[in-house]
Motif scaffolding. Sequence first.
Motif, PDB file in Angstrom:
ATOM      1  N   ASP A 156      43.296   5.456   0.241  1.00  0.00           N
ATOM      2  CA  ASP A 156      43.820   6.559   1.059  1.00  0.00           C
ATOM      3  C   ASP A 156      43.580   7.830   0.249  1.00  0.00           C
ATOM      4  N   THR A 174      36.921  26.746   7.308  1.00  0.00           N
ATOM      5  CA  THR A 174      38.097  25.936   7.620  1.00  0.00           C
ATOM      6  C   THR A 174      39.160  26.846   8.212  1.00  0.00           C
ATOM      7  N   ARG A 229      51.277  19.659   6.385  1.00  0.00           N
ATOM      8  CA  ARG A 229      51.172  21.085   6.128  1.00  0.00           C
ATOM      9  C   ARG A 229      52.514  21.791   6.237  1.00  0.00           C
ATOM     10  N   PRO A 233      48.074  11.972   6.645  1.00  0.00           N
ATOM     11  CA  PRO A 233      48.819  10.809   6.147  1.00  0.00           C
ATOM     12  C   PRO A 233      48.590   9.635   7.100  1.00  0.00           C
TER      13      PRO A 233
HETATM   14  C1  WT7 Z   1      44.309  18.663   4.827  1.00  0.00           C
HETATM   15  C2  WT7 Z   1      42.913  19.126   4.468  1.00  0.00           C
HETATM   16  C3  WT7 Z   1      39.838  16.082   3.028  1.00  0.00           C
HETATM   17  C4  WT7 Z   1      38.798  15.966   3.979  1.00  0.00           C
HETATM   18  C5  WT7 Z   1      39.225  16.016   5.396  1.00  0.00           C
HETATM   19  C6  WT7 Z   1      40.189  17.075   5.710  1.00  0.00           C
HETATM   20  C7  WT7 Z   1      45.403  16.614   5.090  1.00  0.00           C
HETATM   21  C8  WT7 Z   1      43.700  15.043   4.133  1.00  0.00           C
HETATM   22  C9  WT7 Z   1      44.937  13.331   3.606  1.00  0.00           C
HETATM   23  C10 WT7 Z   1      45.531  12.107   3.183  1.00  0.00           C
HETATM   24  C11 WT7 Z   1      47.609  12.993   3.777  1.00  0.00           C
HETATM   25  C12 WT7 Z   1      45.770  14.330   4.122  1.00  0.00           C
HETATM   26  C13 WT7 Z   1      46.234  17.523   4.203  1.00  0.00           C
HETATM   27  C14 WT7 Z   1      45.196  18.488   3.647  1.00  0.00           C
HETATM   28  N1  WT7 Z   1      44.970  15.382   4.449  1.00  0.00           N
HETATM   29  N2  WT7 Z   1      43.673  13.814   3.632  1.00  0.00           N
HETATM   30  N3  WT7 Z   1      44.806  11.099   2.695  1.00  0.00           N
HETATM   31  N4  WT7 Z   1      46.869  11.997   3.290  1.00  0.00           N
HETATM   32  N5  WT7 Z   1      47.109  14.161   4.210  1.00  0.00           N
HETATM   33  O1  WT7 Z   1      39.902  18.287   5.075  1.00  0.00           O
HETATM   34  O2  WT7 Z   1      40.183  19.776   7.033  1.00  0.00           O
HETATM   35  O3  WT7 Z   1      40.318  20.679   4.681  1.00  0.00           O
HETATM   36  O4  WT7 Z   1      42.152  19.237   5.638  1.00  0.00           O
HETATM   37  O5  WT7 Z   1      44.247  17.382   5.438  1.00  0.00           O
HETATM   38  O6  WT7 Z   1      47.132  18.198   5.009  1.00  0.00           O
HETATM   39  O7  WT7 Z   1      45.736  19.721   3.219  1.00  0.00           O
HETATM   40  P1  WT7 Z   1      40.601  19.572   5.627  1.00  0.00           P
END
Ligand code: WT7
Length: 706
Positions: free
Chosen positions: A458, A304, A568, A436
């Motif tokens: 969500d 990541t 973030r 979000p």
């Molecule tokens: C980042 C993680 C989780 C699997 C896909 C992404 C953002 C993720 C939400 C949500 C608001 C969210 C955050 C997090 N994020 N889901 N439902 N509401 N923000 O995984 O690539 O590791 O990304 O995605 O910023 O830290 P990832």
Amino acid sequence: MSTSDQATSVLLQEKRVFNPKPAKQLGFDRWHIDSLEQYKALHEASVRDPESFWREEAKRLDWFEPFHTVCQWEAPDAKWFLGGRTNACYNCVDRHVQAGHGEQVAIIWEGEPVAPRTGHPASSSAYAKEPEIRRLTYRELQLEVSRCASTLKALGVKKGDVVTIYMPMIPELAIAMLACVRIGAAHSVIFGGFAPHAITERAIDAHSKVIITADGGYRRGDIVPLQKNVEESVTQLANHGHIINHVLVVKRTGHQPPSERFKTGASHIGATKFHWWHETVGASGDACPCESMDSEDMLFLLYTSGSTGKPKGIVHTTAGYLAFVQMTARLTFNLFPDSGQVFWCSADIGWITGHSYVLYGLLMNRVPTLMYEGAPNFPTMEGGKGDRFWEIIARHRVTHFYTAPTAIRTFMKWGDELPAKHDMSCLKVLGTVGEPINPEAWMWYHKHIGREVCPIVDTYWQTETGGHICTPIPGAIPTKPGSCTVPMLGIDAAIVNEQGEELGANKGGLFVIRKPWPSMLRGVFGNRERFISNYFGRLKDPATGQPLYFSADGARRDEDGYFWVQGRVDDVIKVSGHLLGTMEVESALVSHPFVAEAAVVGYPHEVKGNAICAFVTLRGTWYAKNPGKQPSDELRKELIAHVRKEVGALAQPDQVRFTEGLPKTRSGKIMRRLLRDVAAGVEKITQDTTTLEDFSVVAKLRQDDE
Ligand code: WT7
């Protein structure tokens, strides 16, 4: 106004609440958790006495040897289910066959092409009505996985090795992953949209010696040249002195004559041997037992983006990941086997969403998982639109659909008529993940896909958390558009300030988790320092002095205890739901011979959530070659293409802006906040994009502000 204040004021206007519906109204026999009170009692108990909670939950896995200790926590190091032995593939596949469910469908797969599979699909005028569909039962899956596993062994893969997988969304991808974990090797899946350099970087970091790929994959009628990218990477790797021993290639597209590399005896680039999957898999026998793995043995690595340096190899281990993912899949989506459920998560398996909720979480719960190979707009309609997703939902009677806000915003743009044409009355639960979700998109999803009855979950989580951290549980938690609502069972989440003090209602702060949970990352592969500094180095619990897990997201909690994630707080940008480190894009830009310096920032974008803007200064060599000229559109295009080639299409900037110098603070730090304002059009520097931006005046004015 700080960013968190702005987000607060916008979100505070969102007052709509949607209460859970009776299970029967959605065609469920029951909800796993059916009231807010029940959730509250369970959550409270799970956080007060995690040992008892997880000891019970772990009974849902099959163990070769029982564990003796639930959790050992010496922050930041957690160990779960100590002494236990199990195998991920056994829990996903074999145990179902043994329990007499071998004939049930495990995976439903639909390919992208809808034309006869001869020649290039897009160029064919005779479209067949039906696409290619494959259904794999647990018994078939067990056989395919065992064959692949024994082939991997024959190719020298051993327990503890890391196998790199770079494949399209075809059943062989799931088979390859399960084959790895069956023999105790970890997989490192690289999203098929990444460029050769990404494979190279990750294979070196993981010390990976075997790659599994396909000749190509279909995407919006085009063929993604996966094998070609692997060949390029294998050469790059050899130049770094890293030799890939074997490449196993699935013939998916057959779009090129069998390469020289496959001719018997001479099938190699340098020392790397290439093998066709269909000629090799099966040749080493049909049987291959599941390796007995320690609970804490590595299950997989998944890279990541980070804010600094190279992508991080997030380490997940066996039993904790399985325990958490089976539970979250079951509770968040109200899964039950033998009840006609069909689950479709549209994420690529190359992301954590695909690992947890296309593959592991679904197979463990014995609910059929649907994999779709291609794009939502193939066949492509006028204006680039498409209704393939709705067609798939109707065709396979999908009961659970899980996608990303950026996709939902695209569907909104394509119009309400497209979903309206399809019978999607089969849908029961809708999910969203990745960033979000804006309330308008939530409302559209609710109305046009969910018939105003399906609960929307969500789900907030990360690659590092392995599974859902905050999410509504349908049947128990009233939803509010834009909020990921409440913590998952076993998750002790809070919003704190820089001192680690918990903040009151509606105060913007930092999202932390106070106690370990089974599927938390165990490390950043080969980089202990980064593991500590990224996740545990910033915040401490003032009461205990213990480090807190910080997700790097800003968030607030409202008066009902609901979480609202704002995004973030580091230099990582979410573009179309995919994380990108600004550094990755900057490094790609400065690797171009004409670029001296580059600064990359995100700015709000209607569909993608964020888009990328790159500020670039050029080297003297460019000016020498182009005396008296301003940097041209052509150069701009060249730089965009360069980023695409180096990192992948996801990372290509939407704006490239040339400047004579980047605005910097007195201490020499790039003024990113100023650049973000310029990119978003909040702060105007130069109206005319054909001239160079001059930051000198604004930078001086804003010095104290940064
Ligand atoms: C980042 C993680 C989780 C699997 C896909 C992404 C953002 C993720 C939400 C949500 C608001 C969210 C955050 C997090 N994020 N889901 N439902 N509401 N923000 O995984 O690539 O590791 O990304 O995605 O910023 O830290 P990832």
